[in-house]
Design a protein around this motif. Structure first.
Motif, short mmCIF file in Angstrom:
data_model
loop_
_atom_site.label_atom_id
_atom_site.label_comp_id
_atom_site.label_asym_id
_atom_site.label_seq_id
_atom_site.Cartn_x
_atom_site.Cartn_y
_atom_site.Cartn_z
N LYS A 1 20.19 47.71 54.36
CA LYS A 1 20.48 46.54 53.53
C LYS A 1 19.68 46.58 52.23
O LYS A 1 20.22 46.33 51.15
CB LYS A 1 20.15 45.26 54.32
CG LYS A 1 20.40 43.99 53.56
CD LYS A 1 20.04 42.79 54.41
CE LYS A 1 20.15 41.51 53.61
NZ LYS A 1 19.74 40.34 54.39
N LYS B 1 18.66 48.43 60.22
CA LYS B 1 19.59 47.61 59.45
C LYS B 1 18.94 47.10 58.17
O LYS B 1 19.57 47.00 57.12
CB LYS B 1 20.09 46.42 60.28
CG LYS B 1 20.89 46.83 61.50
CD LYS B 1 22.13 47.60 61.12
CE LYS B 1 22.89 48.02 62.34
NZ LYS B 1 23.90 49.02 62.05
N GLU C 1 18.66 54.84 59.18
CA GLU C 1 19.66 53.77 59.08
C GLU C 1 20.55 53.66 60.32
O GLU C 1 21.12 52.61 60.57
CB GLU C 1 20.51 53.97 57.84
CG GLU C 1 19.73 53.73 56.56
CD GLU C 1 20.55 53.82 55.30
OE1 GLU C 1 19.98 53.55 54.23
OE2 GLU C 1 21.76 54.14 55.37
#
Length: 91
Positions: free
Chosen positions: A24, A20, A51
């Protein structure tokens, strides 16, 4: 036996949050998966796997990712920002 289950769960949790974090940071830089892949010399499929938690980058790639994202390896791996070591500032 319970200890190994706990380790396995913690590793899964860490991998999830690392994946994550990579996504991001990539989005924060305004990059596509292909653009990131080109910067660290991998395929966009590799970035997709990182990812989604299907794979993890090798340590040499983690170093390059940290440079691209302008974060520490510590932050990339743990989400914690620790810029001091033994009282000496690293930044």
């Amino acid at each position: 036996m319970a200890e190994s289950k706990r380790y396995y769960w913690l590793k899964l949790k860490d991998d999830f949050f690392q994946s994550k974090r990579i996504k991001k940071l990539r989005k924060k830089k305004g990059m596509t998966q292909l653009e990131l892949a080109e910067k660290v010399y991998v395929t966009d499929k590799a970035v997709s796997k990182w990812e989604t938690g299907e794979g993890n980058p090798e340590i040499t790639i983690l170093i390059e990712l940290a440079k691209v994202f302008e974060v520490s390896l510590d932050y990339l791996l743990t989400g914690k920002c620790n810029n001091q070591l033994g009282g000496l500032s690293l930044w």
